[in-house]
Design an enzyme around this catalytic site. Sequence first.
Site, PDB file in Angstrom:
ATOM      1  N   HIS A  33      35.586  35.132  40.967  1.00 45.97           N
ATOM      2  CA  HIS A  33      35.815  34.080  39.939  1.00 45.97           C
ATOM      3  C   HIS A  33      34.632  33.155  39.984  1.00 45.97           C
ATOM      4  CE1 HIS A  33      40.220  35.515  40.424  1.00 45.97           C
ATOM      5  NE2 HIS A  33      39.943  35.691  38.990  1.00 45.97           N
ATOM      6  N   GLN A  57      49.936  40.408  28.750  1.00 45.76           N
ATOM      7  CA  GLN A  57      49.126  41.624  29.339  1.00 45.76           C
ATOM      8  C   GLN A  57      49.658  42.147  30.556  1.00 45.76           C
ATOM      9  OE1 GLN A  57      45.404  39.184  30.069  1.00 45.76           O
ATOM     10  NE2 GLN A  57      45.271  40.513  31.616  1.00 45.76           N
ATOM     11  N   GLY A 143      33.876  39.991  35.229  1.00 46.95           N
ATOM     12  CA  GLY A 143      33.647  40.573  36.440  1.00 46.95           C
ATOM     13  C   GLY A 143      33.546  42.191  36.279  1.00 46.95           C
ATOM     14  N   ASP A 146      36.872  44.718  36.754  1.00 43.35           N
ATOM     15  CA  ASP A 146      37.710  45.259  35.451  1.00 43.35           C
ATOM     16  C   ASP A 146      36.933  46.106  34.644  1.00 43.35           C
ATOM     17  OD1 ASP A 146      40.464  44.168  36.306  1.00 43.35           O
ATOM     18  OD2 ASP A 146      39.091  42.504  36.079  1.00 43.35           O
ATOM     19  N   GLN A 149      38.351  46.910  31.255  1.00 41.54           N
ATOM     20  CA  GLN A 149      38.557  45.479  30.261  1.00 41.54           C
ATOM     21  C   GLN A 149      37.167  45.167  29.603  1.00 41.54           C
ATOM     22  OE1 GLN A 149      41.012  42.000  31.474  1.00 41.54           O
ATOM     23  NE2 GLN A 149      38.841  41.237  31.844  1.00 41.54           N
ATOM     24  N   VAL A 172      32.438  41.561  43.515  1.00 41.90           N
ATOM     25  CA  VAL A 172      32.289  40.683  44.881  1.00 41.90           C
ATOM     26  C   VAL A 172      33.456  41.350  45.749  1.00 41.90           C
ATOM     27  CG1 VAL A 172      32.320  38.642  45.880  1.00 41.90           C
ATOM     28  CG2 VAL A 172      31.701  38.791  43.665  1.00 41.90           C
TER      29      VAL A 172
END
Length: 276
Positions: A33, A57, A143, A146, A149, A172
Site C-alpha cells: 500500500h 466484496q 497493486g 490483485d 482486479q 511488493v
Amino acid sequence: MRIVRDVAAVRAAVASSGRVGLVPTMGAFHEGHLSLIRAARASCDLVVVWLFVNPTQFNEAADLVAYPRDEDRDARLAEACGADILFAPAVEAVYPPGFATTVTVSGVADVLEGALRPGHFAGVATVVAKMLNMVRPDIAFFGAKDAQQVAVVRRLVADLDIPTRIEVLPIVREEDGLAMSSRNVRLDPHERRRATALHRGLVAAQSAVAAGERDPGLLARAVADVLADAGIEAEYVAVVDPDSFLPVETLDRPTLIALAARVGSTRLIDNIEVAP
Ligand code: PAF
C-alpha cells in the site's frame, strides 16, 4: 493530512487541486500500500487515500469479520508517505438505505477469483465505480498482486467512460518472496514458512519459460509441484492472458501465471508475468 468521512468534503478539496491521485485500499497497510501512496505523491498534487473495508466484496462473512482494521496506524502511515486526505467513509455513507445498484463486469470477472468467490468482483466493481465518481481522480493506483482486479477495473473504466488513468505498481514482496498481503498476519510461523512456496513455485515456472518451456499445462504443473512439496494444494494455477484472463494455448506473448491457495485457513493469491 486530513481524515475525511463525507463526499462533500472530498469534492471540495479535489475541486481546488491540480492533478488528483487516488489510492484505493481496505486498510491494514503494508509496504505494498505504501508504495502506491508514495507513487501517487511523486506524480500528483493532491493524494487521496481511500480506506474502506467494503462489505459487498467479501463472499465469506467470517473473512469480513476477521479482516484486520487499525485506522489510527493506517492514518499515521499514510501521512508519513505524503497523503493529503484519508477518505474513510462509514458503511452507511457508501451504501445508504435504499441503495440498489450493482456494477457487474462480464467475462474477465467471471473466471478464477470470480468463479470461486461469487459476488466478489461485483462488490469490487461497484465500490470502485463509486469511489471514482466520488473523488474524480486523474490517476488511480492499484497493486499488481490483485491482477484480476486490475483487469476488471480496466474493463470497468473503459466501458463506463470514466476519465481516470489506471496505474499499476509491482507486487511488493517480503525478503523470502512472499507477496505482501493484509492476510499474511493470519499465518502462524509454520504456515508463514510454507507460504513461501507460492512465490517459489511461480519462480520455478518462470525459470522453465527461460529454459524454453512453452506449454501452459507443464508450467502450471511446475508451480503445483512446488506447492505440493510444501503440503499446499492450489485452488487454481492458471496460465492466462493478462487482460482477458482466458487461458493461453501456448506461451507466445507476455502471459500471467496466477494462483490461489489456502495455507492453513488463510487464502492467498499471487502471480508472475512471464514472456517468451
Ligand atoms: O484492493 C483492494 O483493497 C480493494 O479490492 C479495493 C480496490 C479497495 C476495493 O474495495
